[in-house]
Design a protein around this motif. Structure first.
Motif, PDB file in Angstrom:
ATOM      1  N   UNK A   4      51.955 -10.605   2.870  1.00 22.19           N
ATOM      2  CA  UNK A   4      51.386  -9.513   2.095  1.00 22.19           C
ATOM      3  C   UNK A   4      52.281  -9.173   0.908  1.00 22.19           C
ATOM      4  N   UNK A   5      53.589  -9.090   1.140  1.00 20.21           N
ATOM      5  CA  UNK A   5      54.529  -8.796   0.055  1.00 20.21           C
ATOM      6  C   UNK A   5      54.451  -9.846  -1.039  1.00 20.21           C
ATOM      7  N   UNK A   6      54.342 -11.112  -0.646  1.00 22.55           N
ATOM      8  CA  UNK A   6      54.234 -12.196  -1.616  1.00 22.55           C
ATOM      9  C   UNK A   6      52.949 -12.072  -2.431  1.00 22.55           C
ATOM     10  N   UNK A   7      51.850 -11.753  -1.754  1.00 22.59           N
ATOM     11  CA  UNK A   7      50.561 -11.639  -2.455  1.00 22.59           C
ATOM     12  C   UNK A   7      50.515 -10.460  -3.416  1.00 22.59           C
ATOM     13  N   UNK A   8      51.301  -9.426  -3.130  1.00 25.66           N
ATOM     14  CA  UNK A   8      51.228  -8.186  -3.908  1.00 25.66           C
ATOM     15  C   UNK A   8      52.372  -8.016  -4.893  1.00 25.66           C
ATOM     16  N   UNK A   9      53.237  -8.994  -5.017  1.00 24.83           N
ATOM     17  CA  UNK A   9      54.449  -8.802  -5.823  1.00 24.83           C
ATOM     18  C   UNK A   9      54.144  -8.558  -7.300  1.00 24.83           C
ATOM     19  N   UNK A  10      53.011  -9.038  -7.794  1.00 21.77           N
ATOM     20  CA  UNK A  10      52.652  -8.815  -9.202  1.00 21.77           C
ATOM     21  C   UNK A  10      51.459  -7.868  -9.353  1.00 21.77           C
ATOM     22  N   UNK A  11      51.187  -7.103  -8.303  1.00 19.30           N
ATOM     23  CA  UNK A  11      50.027  -6.206  -8.321  1.00 19.30           C
ATOM     24  C   UNK A  11      50.211  -5.097  -9.348  1.00 19.30           C
ATOM     25  N   UNK A  12      49.214  -4.906 -10.195  1.00 16.37           N
ATOM     26  CA  UNK A  12      49.259  -3.881 -11.241  1.00 16.37           C
ATOM     27  C   UNK A  12      48.495  -2.623 -10.846  1.00 16.37           C
ATOM     28  N   UNK A  13      47.299  -2.788 -10.325  1.00 17.34           N
ATOM     29  CA  UNK A  13      46.554  -1.644  -9.834  1.00 17.34           C
ATOM     30  C   UNK A  13      45.679  -0.965 -10.875  1.00 17.34           C
ATOM     31  N   UNK A  14      44.840  -0.076 -10.365  1.00 18.67           N
ATOM     32  CA  UNK A  14      43.948   0.708 -11.215  1.00 18.67           C
ATOM     33  C   UNK A  14      44.655   1.981 -11.672  1.00 18.67           C
ATOM     34  N   UNK A  15      44.156   2.521 -12.761  1.00 23.35           N
ATOM     35  CA  UNK A  15      44.570   3.837 -13.242  1.00 23.35           C
ATOM     36  C   UNK A  15      43.327   4.514 -13.805  1.00 23.35           C
ATOM     37  N   UNK A  16      43.461   5.725 -14.242  1.00 20.72           N
ATOM     38  CA  UNK A  16      42.310   6.433 -14.832  1.00 20.72           C
ATOM     39  C   UNK A  16      41.804   5.738 -16.092  1.00 20.72           C
ATOM     40  N   UNK A  17      42.651   4.898 -16.688  1.00 17.28           N
ATOM     41  CA  UNK A  17      42.270   4.224 -17.930  1.00 17.28           C
ATOM     42  C   UNK A  17      41.527   2.917 -17.710  1.00 17.28           C
ATOM     43  N   UNK A  18      41.583   2.361 -16.514  1.00 19.25           N
ATOM     44  CA  UNK A  18      40.959   1.051 -16.311  1.00 19.25           C
ATOM     45  C   UNK A  18      40.103   0.988 -15.053  1.00 19.25           C
ATOM     46  N   UNK A  19      39.456   2.082 -14.723  1.00 20.79           N
ATOM     47  CA  UNK A  19      38.598   2.085 -13.545  1.00 20.79           C
ATOM     48  C   UNK A  19      37.405   1.156 -13.757  1.00 20.79           C
ATOM     49  N   UNK A  20      37.062   0.353 -12.766  1.00 22.21           N
ATOM     50  CA  UNK A  20      35.910  -0.551 -12.912  1.00 22.21           C
ATOM     51  C   UNK A  20      34.602   0.231 -12.993  1.00 22.21           C
ATOM     52  N   UNK A  21      33.686  -0.273 -13.806  1.00 18.60           N
ATOM     53  CA  UNK A  21      32.385   0.374 -13.950  1.00 18.60           C
ATOM     54  C   UNK A  21      31.362  -0.151 -12.958  1.00 18.60           C
ATOM     55  N   UNK A  22      31.653  -1.268 -12.312  1.00 21.18           N
ATOM     56  CA  UNK A  22      30.710  -1.893 -11.392  1.00 21.18           C
ATOM     57  C   UNK A  22      30.397  -0.955 -10.225  1.00 21.18           C
ATOM     58  N   UNK A  23      29.147  -1.003  -9.761  1.00 17.60           N
ATOM     59  CA  UNK A  23      28.696  -0.165  -8.640  1.00 17.60           C
ATOM     60  C   UNK A  23      27.958  -1.038  -7.623  1.00 17.60           C
ATOM     61  N   UNK A  24      28.694  -1.743  -6.754  1.00 16.21           N
ATOM     62  CA  UNK A  24      28.027  -2.561  -5.735  1.00 16.21           C
ATOM     63  C   UNK A  24      27.155  -1.749  -4.791  1.00 16.21           C
ATOM     64  N   UNK A  25      27.515  -0.490  -4.569  1.00 21.85           N
ATOM     65  CA  UNK A  25      26.685   0.433  -3.795  1.00 21.85           C
ATOM     66  C   UNK A  25      26.016   1.366  -4.790  1.00 21.85           C
ATOM     67  N   UNK A  26      24.705   1.218  -4.942  1.00 17.97           N
ATOM     68  CA  UNK A  26      24.015   1.882  -6.042  1.00 17.97           C
ATOM     69  C   UNK A  26      23.735   3.350  -5.748  1.00 17.97           C
ATOM     70  N   UNK A  27      23.503   4.154  -6.781  1.00 12.32           N
ATOM     71  CA  UNK A  27      22.981   5.511  -6.578  1.00 12.32           C
ATOM     72  C   UNK A  27      21.579   5.451  -5.974  1.00 12.32           C
ATOM     73  N   UNK A  28      21.118   6.566  -5.492  1.00 15.65           N
ATOM     74  CA  UNK A  28      19.768   6.622  -4.948  1.00 15.65           C
ATOM     75  C   UNK A  28      19.691   6.438  -3.456  1.00 15.65           C
TER      76      UNK A  28
END
Length: 319
Positions: A4-28
């Motif tokens: 896990x540490x090896x896989x995550x060593x370059x992890x950047x992550x989300x912030x308020x500035x780069x939140x994904x717009x995709x919605x796999x679970x739709x409204x409604x």
């Protein structure tokens, strides 16, 4: 360095500035107003994206998102029985592995995600989850914990907190509500040697989404226990879900942490906690508790939090 540490060593992550717009679970969908569970699931799915196969245990999220002939899912989604979401996602993951090996498909990077409520996870599905974690399948399991069997009438589960009133643990002359302490399924997952384990809350969406994204990057199993307020079952206001989730963290009732290759990291240290009474106040499921019972809960919450802090490494969980 663990997998896990090896896989995550370059992890950047989300912030308020780069939140994904995709919605796999739709409204409604047909969730109750103020449902904290569907809010948490929506955040998780935004972090995962669309290259995913989702396996859903029977429960609230299955009912509200798939009333035939409609569906709120924009990704491949399978409804299975109450008890076997982890077993089914194990089979799906293994099938994809075989199909890729035989060159029938070329989809090596699909994420496999299963979810269930606390009843489907801590109770009925614990055996299947334990087996899937032990076998090391490459999947994510989300427990959407609203602390009772809400879909079938607010019955207690082993994840119901001590003292809470449910239809099967009502307070009375000889009862204070739920008589046992909440089962710690995250620790059970850690005990299996699971590479990535975390707790999360929809009141802290960036933290939740980053943990789900991390889980998707780690080879092997990952388990995330998500606090999921239910105004209907908790007897709080429809507009108080996020506040209830925030108070749970601020009171140390539900600490946020992650375990990476067996190393614990606090996601949010609560140096000056609010009293548990402040967390209880909006929720009528706790209104029967006496001062003595509240005092017992306060002492137990503080003890468990200090034990968690003792386990935690100093530094950034991304490392």
């Amino acid at each position: 360095m663990g997998i896990a540490s090896e896989a995550l060593k370059n992890f950047k992550g989300f912030s308020l500035k780069n939140l994904p717009e995709v919605e796999p679970l739709s409204p409604g969908h047909r969730a109750c107003q103020g449902c904290g569970e569907v809010l948490a699931l929506r955040q998780a799915m935004k972090a995962i994206g669309t290259n995913v196969v989702v396996v859903s245990a029977t429960g609230c999220m299955e009912i509200i998102s798939s009333p035939w002939p409609q569906s709120a899912w924009r990704v491949p989604w399978i409804h299975v029985a109450f008890e076997n979401a982890a077993a089914v996602v194990s089979g799906v993951e293994t099938a994809y592995k075989a199909l890729n090996r035989k060159k029938i498909v070329d989809q090596p990077d699909v994420t496999f995600l299963a979810y269930g409520g606390d009843g489907a996870t801590a109770d009925i599905g614990l055996q299947a989850l334990s087996g899937a974690l032990e076998r090391g399948h490459n999947f994510i399991y989300l427990c959407l914990d609203n602390e009772a069997y809400m879909n079938t009438g607010i019955q207690r589960s082993s994840s119901t907190p001590f003292g809470a009133s449910t239809t099967t643990s009502p307070p009375g002359k000889k009862s204070s509500g739920q008589a046992t302490w909440k089962k710690n399924v995250a620790e059970i997952a850690v005990a299996h040697g699971t590479p990535y384990v975390a707790t999360a809350s929809p009141a802290f969406p960036i933290d939740l989404m980053n943990k789900v994204k991390k889980a998707s990057l780690v080879p092997g199993p990952a388990y995330i226990h998500i606090y999921s307020p239910c105004p209907t079952g908790w007897r709080c206001g429809l507009d108080e879900s996020v506040e209830a989730a925030r108070l749970a963290v601020q009171s140390r009732v539900f600490p946020l942490y992650e375990v990476i290759d067996g190393h614990y990291f606090l996601s949010r240290k609560v140096a000056k906690p609010i009293p548990v009474t402040q967390y209880f106040k909006p929720q009528r499921r706790f209104r029967h508790l006496t001062e003595a019972e509240i005092g017992y809960i306060q002492v137990k919450v503080d003890e468990l939090y200090e034990k968690l802090v003792e386990k935690c490494d100093q530094g950034d969980g991304n490392k």
